[in-house]
Design an enzyme around this catalytic site. Structure first.
Site, PDB file in Angstrom:
ATOM      1  N   CYS A 243       0.915  -1.246   0.087  1.00 55.67           N
ATOM      2  CA  CYS A 243      -0.097   0.170   0.024  1.00 55.67           C
ATOM      3  C   CYS A 243       0.754   1.301   0.106  1.00 55.67           C
ATOM      4  O   CYS A 243       1.822   1.495   0.914  1.00 55.67           O
ATOM      5  CB  CYS A 243      -0.903  -0.044   1.296  1.00 55.67           C
ATOM      6  SG  CYS A 243      -1.998   1.391   1.186  1.00 55.67           S
TER       7      CYS A 243
ATOM      8  N   GLY B 238      -5.177  -5.532 -13.191  1.00 53.51           N
ATOM      9  CA  GLY B 238      -5.796  -5.228 -14.476  1.00 53.51           C
ATOM     10  C   GLY B 238      -6.355  -6.395 -14.954  1.00 53.51           C
ATOM     11  O   GLY B 238      -6.652  -6.337 -16.178  1.00 53.51           O
TER      12      GLY B 238
ATOM     13  N   ASN C  25      -1.600 -10.073  -9.863  1.00 52.64           N
ATOM     14  CA  ASN C  25      -2.700  -9.358  -9.564  1.00 52.64           C
ATOM     15  C   ASN C  25      -2.576  -7.967 -10.513  1.00 52.64           C
ATOM     16  O   ASN C  25      -1.403  -7.563 -10.581  1.00 52.64           O
ATOM     17  CB  ASN C  25      -2.724  -8.840  -7.957  1.00 52.64           C
ATOM     18  CG  ASN C  25      -3.823  -7.574  -7.699  1.00 52.64           C
ATOM     19  OD1 ASN C  25      -3.194  -6.655  -7.467  1.00 52.64           O
ATOM     20  ND2 ASN C  25      -4.930  -7.792  -8.049  1.00 52.64           N
TER      21      ASN C  25
END
Ligand SMILES: Cc1cc2nc3c(=O)[nH]c(=O)nc-3n(C[C@H](O)[C@H](O)[C@H](O)COP(=O)(O)O)c2cc1C
Length: 341
Positions: free
Chosen positions: A101, A214, A212
């Site tokens: 993140c 798109g 992970n």
């Protein structure tokens, strides 16, 4: 609901990504009515919130949500270990450490993407968590943190974590540019580099890599699965939840017919009524259903009916009945087709 919905099987190759403010328990319950095997993730929950906040509110879930992974954010090893133990006690299938993140708040707390900068520290955190629980512990991260992929740094990160016992890496296949882009831009602007994940799988064949970023169709997911172990889908799952209607039969053949949208709506009503009776605001739950008719001719009508009905202060069952009324039965009763395009 049948009890076999509470499967704990983490082997399924498809998952729905952790997304703050989106993948709460109501959304997860809804998704479970569409796919019973896809692995679900919580929103990121920080150790700070868990150790000081309302634990039950943050961790409680319905057993049908299983297999369900709790994503933790934090940089204090003992706090992470305590929180992982709580996750285990509450019955989560696994724990995931957020190392991807890029939000400024998270960076300030020295966790999330910041863990990629210091592989030794990340490995130390991982090791402490791993030793605190018996459920699996995975890590979700990016390809890197500069404006291009530093392969040496990426490989060191994987190697250190693998040496600490991590065997499952979920990779959002882009870098995060911490200098010039904000968190939202960092989900879109840095180019996707799926082939880097394929290379990681080739380099470390004994580790599990989950790709992970798109992915928007099951067909794409299947293509990636020829070169990686698992695929995680985020935004497309929220925008188009019915995309997952064929996931079970596609990735675990012999699973019968997918539910129709009408069945999904009928099956969620008792759950919503129960939650409403416990004081949960219908809007906070119904917002998750907005995408159910995405890519059909009644997508807009459904969204409009739902949002207008919510304002009417009617109980949720009446809202959903009303919202359904204007929709054609060909679409309500249509089943997802296995065209996978
Ligand atoms: C609204 C939103 C919130 C997110 N929150 C989290 C989070 O809590 N933890 C996390 O690891 N990733 C989070 N992400 C990133 C997603 O998990 C995923 O990595 C990213 O969206 C790329 O996948 P996608 O292209 O399939 O959406 C979030 C993404 C969005 C759009």
């Amino acid at each position: 609901m049948s009890s076999d919905l509470s499967v704990k099987d983490l082997d399924f190759p498809l998952s729905i990504a952790p997304m703050m403010k989106l993948t709460d328990r109501h959304f997860r319950y809804f998704m479970r009515l569409i796919t019973r095997y896809t692995v679900l993730y919580s929103e990121m929950i920080t150790t700070f919130a868990l150790l000081r906040g309302n634990r039950d509110k943050l961790l409680a879930f319905d057993p049908v949500e299983l297999p369900l992974v709790l994503q933790l954010g934090g940089s204090d090893a003992q706090s992470l270990a305590l929180c992982a133990r709580m996750a285990q006690e509450y019955g989560f299938s696994a724990v995931n450490l957020n190392a991807g993140c890029p939000s400024p708040k998270v960076q300030k707390g020295e966790f999330g993407i910041k863990l990629m900068k210091n592989p030794d520290f990340a490995a130390e955190l991982y090791n402490t968590i791993k030793n605190a629980v018996t459920i699996p512990v995975s890590v979700k991260h990016r390809l890197g943190i500069e404006n291009k992929v530093d392969y040496e740094q990426l490989y060191r990160f994987i190697e250190r974590l693998a040496a600490a016992g991590c065997c499952h890496f979920i990779i959002h296949a882009r870098i995060a540019d911490l200098n010039t882009l904000d968190a939202k831009q960092n989900r879109k602007i840095p180019p996707l580099r799926h082939t880097d994940v394929y290379h990681l799988k080739k380099t470390f064949p004994g580790l599990i890599f989950e790709l992970n970023g798109g992915v928007t169709t099951l067909k794409e997911a299947r293509e990636h699965l020829c070169k990686t172990d698992k695929v995680m889908i985020g935004r497309a799952a929220y925008a188009d939840p019915y995309l997952f209607a064929n996931a079970d039969s596609f990735f675990k053949p012999g699973n019968g017919l997918p539910p129709t949208r009408r069945q999904v709506i009928e099956r969620i009503i008792p759950y919503l009524q129960k939650q409403e009776a416990e004081g949960i605001n219908p809007l906070s739950m119904l917002r998750h259903l907005m995408g159910l008719f995405r890519y059909t001719s009644c997508a807009r009508a459904w969204r409009r009916y739902l949002s207008e009905s919510v304002k009417s202060n009617k109980p949720v069952d009446k809202i959903l009945e009303h919202a359904q009324k204007g929709l054609p039965s060909e679409i309500l009763d249509d089943r997802a087709r296995l065209s996978l395009s």
